[in-house]
Design a protein around this motif. Structure first.
Motif, PDB file in Angstrom:
ATOM      1  N   PHE A   1       5.969 -67.947  42.147  1.00 28.38           N
ATOM      2  CA  PHE A   1       6.671 -67.476  40.658  1.00 28.38           C
ATOM      3  C   PHE A   1       5.960 -68.165  39.748  1.00 28.38           C
ATOM      4  O   PHE A   1       6.353 -68.178  38.256  1.00 28.38           O
ATOM      5  CB  PHE A   1       8.041 -68.047  40.375  1.00 28.38           C
ATOM      6  CG  PHE A   1       9.086 -67.307  41.854  1.00 28.38           C
ATOM      7  CD1 PHE A   1       8.847 -66.218  41.760  1.00 28.38           C
ATOM      8  CD2 PHE A   1       9.469 -67.736  42.745  1.00 28.38           C
ATOM      9  CE1 PHE A   1       8.873 -65.798  42.986  1.00 28.38           C
ATOM     10  CE2 PHE A   1      10.096 -67.997  44.047  1.00 28.38           C
ATOM     11  CZ  PHE A   1      10.402 -66.756  43.536  1.00 28.38           C
ATOM     12  N   GLY A   2       4.809 -68.232  39.676  1.00 23.91           N
ATOM     13  CA  GLY A   2       3.627 -69.207  37.911  1.00 23.91           C
ATOM     14  C   GLY A   2       2.851 -67.752  37.970  1.00 23.91           C
ATOM     15  O   GLY A   2       3.009 -66.500  37.568  1.00 23.91           O
ATOM     16  N   LEU A   3       1.507 -68.385  37.819  1.00 27.70           N
ATOM     17  CA  LEU A   3       0.423 -67.707  37.756  1.00 27.70           C
ATOM     18  C   LEU A   3       0.319 -66.766  38.459  1.00 27.70           C
ATOM     19  O   LEU A   3       0.348 -66.537  39.917  1.00 27.70           O
ATOM     20  CB  LEU A   3      -0.670 -68.542  37.642  1.00 27.70           C
ATOM     21  CG  LEU A   3      -1.228 -69.568  35.886  1.00 27.70           C
ATOM     22  CD1 LEU A   3      -1.682 -70.356  36.193  1.00 27.70           C
ATOM     23  CD2 LEU A   3      -1.303 -68.647  35.020  1.00 27.70           C
ATOM     24  N   ASP A   4      -0.141 -65.901  38.375  1.00 23.64           N
ATOM     25  CA  ASP A   4      -0.408 -64.398  39.300  1.00 23.64           C
ATOM     26  C   ASP A   4      -1.645 -65.143  39.816  1.00 23.64           C
ATOM     27  O   ASP A   4      -2.758 -65.323  38.964  1.00 23.64           O
ATOM     28  CB  ASP A   4      -1.016 -62.715  38.506  1.00 23.64           C
ATOM     29  CG  ASP A   4      -1.310 -62.207  39.157  1.00 23.64           C
ATOM     30  OD1 ASP A   4      -0.458 -62.191  40.407  1.00 23.64           O
ATOM     31  OD2 ASP A   4      -1.706 -61.787  39.478  1.00 23.64           O
ATOM     32  N   ALA A   5      -1.676 -64.892  40.636  1.00 32.18           N
ATOM     33  CA  ALA A   5      -3.127 -66.030  41.337  1.00 32.18           C
ATOM     34  C   ALA A   5      -4.249 -64.903  41.443  1.00 32.18           C
ATOM     35  O   ALA A   5      -4.966 -65.842  41.220  1.00 32.18           O
ATOM     36  CB  ALA A   5      -3.079 -66.072  43.019  1.00 32.18           C
ATOM     37  N   LEU A   6      -4.065 -63.777  41.653  1.00 37.62           N
ATOM     38  CA  LEU A   6      -5.737 -62.877  41.064  1.00 37.62           C
ATOM     39  C   LEU A   6      -5.879 -63.225  39.735  1.00 37.62           C
ATOM     40  O   LEU A   6      -7.281 -63.360  39.951  1.00 37.62           O
ATOM     41  CB  LEU A   6      -5.203 -61.613  42.135  1.00 37.62           C
ATOM     42  CG  LEU A   6      -5.073 -61.100  43.459  1.00 37.62           C
ATOM     43  CD1 LEU A   6      -5.068 -59.605  44.197  1.00 37.62           C
ATOM     44  CD2 LEU A   6      -6.490 -61.091  44.363  1.00 37.62           C
TER      45      LEU A   6
END
Length: 300
Positions: A40-45
């Motif tokens: 629910f934090g940074l978008d990993a990609l």
């Protein structure tokens, strides 16, 4: 066995810069890979594209894992290929079903027959990431598209724990990404199932990326209690609970790799004979102490 780190997102004012520093440090230390969750934090990609490009180096960067339901497979293929191009071909795309709690209760999608969903998802995603024409119509997903995106040919790993998902991962994907799964369960359930599926399909032995909490300490009891506290939710989610039960573990602290330097090294060394191809450490506690042990084990 290859060695990696779960870097996850920092909590500072400039998380992408800090993430870039962590990737650069992992690369300088000689780790094979660095992995990032997508919760629910940074978008990993997106984060790996930005931070990984800044860091440079030849380290593999993986997602562990991107949930499939909120993203059409062709859209995810396009995004992943773009990231792979930005990283110079260093992306390992880990995908997963997530959990009913997230997909159905939070996002409002049906979580009915998740194995069917993943099978149909891969029917589109895999050829799309290879730059092939996709013409597919399933019960829940369809696509008629061919992507011209650079970055084709990246490895796709499926988070798989149950027999059906493991067989699917072994038959069509490049392997699996595990979390909260102990070495006895890998040896007795994960590796035999996925390897047999790959062999039957005439494919190379798949990657088994095993991610576990690691704490190097002289106070094992306190570290185990801390692991149970930090990772409490994973002892309740059905898929991970099933793996803990297979292991005979009461909670997450019972599968975490905990102990002094010699003990931690021995526990890590037991993973390769169990079938693990890539060990990824989710370090908590004394990071520098753990770093030294992991560096020694990776070179050992």
């Amino acid at each position: 066995m290859r060695f990696g780190l779960l870097i996850n997102e920092p909590q500072g004012d400039d998380p992408l810069a800090e993430l870039s520093d962590r990737i650069a440090q992992a690369a300088d230390d000689g780790f094979d890979s660095a992995w990032m969750s997508n919760i629910f934090g940074l978008d990993a990609l997106t984060a790996l594209a930005v931070a990984g490009s800044r860091a440079g180096g030849g380290i593999e960067l993986g997602t562990g894992v991107v949930p499939t339901y909120p993203r059409h497979p062709a859209v995810l293929a396009q995004q992943a290929m773009t990231v792979n191009a930005a990283l110079g071909g260093r992306l390992a795309l880990g995908i997963g079903l997530s959990h009913k709690l997230v997909i159905e209760d939070m996002f409002g999608y049906s979580y009915d027959r998740p194995a069917r969903h993943m099978k149909e998802y891969l029917e589109i995603l895999l050829p799309a990431t290879r730059g092939e024409q996709v013409s597919y119509s399933g019960e829940t997903l369809s696509a008629n598209v061919r992507l011209g995106t650079p970055g084709a040919g990246l490895p796709v790993l499926v988070a798989a724990l149950g027999p059906r998902m493991l067989k699917l991962a072994g038959t069509v994907a490049d392997g699996t990404v595990l979390w909260m799964t102990g070495h006895k369960t890998v040896a007795g359930h994960i590796a035999p199932t996925i390897n047999a599926a790959a062999e039957e399909a005439g494919r190379e032995r798949p990657r088994i990326v095993c991610t576990l909490p690691v704490c190097v300490t002289d106070d094992t009891a306190a570290a185990r209690a801390r692991a149970n506290e930090i990772f409490e939710v994973y002892g309740k989610l059905p898929s991970y609970r099933a793996m803990l039960d297979r292991e005979g573990a009461e909670g997450p602290g019972d599968v975490a790799i905990i102990g002094d330097e010699d003990s931690v090294r021995e526990q890590i060394e037991a993973l390769a004979p169990a079938g693990v191809t890539d060990f990824v450490a989710a370090v908590y506690g004394d990071r520098e102490r753990a770093r030294q042990v992991l560096l020694g084990a990776s070179k050992g």
